[in-house]
Design a protein around this motif. Sequence first.
Motif: not given
Length: 157
Positions: A40-41, A43-45, A47-48
Amino acid sequence: MKIPSPSNITEALEPLLSPDCEQSAEDRSAPNGSISGAVFNISTTMIGAGIMSVPATMKVLGIIPGFLVIVLVALITDVTVEFMLRYTISGKSTTYAGMMGESFGSVGSLAVKICVLITNFGILIIYLIILGNFLILLFEFLSMHIIVINFFFGTLR
């Protein structure tokens, strides 16, 4: 304003990671993180960063060169992660700068600190540009509504 006491100052100088993290891989009984948390960490990085950088890259370079740049960055990332995994297991370092210090000495540690500083500064500039664009749209939206209010109710004084 509260003046910090000497005890608060010493608390600020404590390391971010607990001393348990400095144990070797064999001595650790339970991991501090989980695979789902890491996924999740990352992935969010990704995607951002992708939301802000990929459209601009494609606009400047075009579809095929932009895709080739994305593949090149993916390969460089793979090599970097492999390097980090290899050298953090063998050493006692718990930070990027510590790992580079163990591998390349103080020059490597300084180099990674400078790279992190430049990256953070660039990200700050990107966020300020996005915020500026948003504020311009917000003020245009609000000024349009003020014109409509003045049209129906006259000038507000």
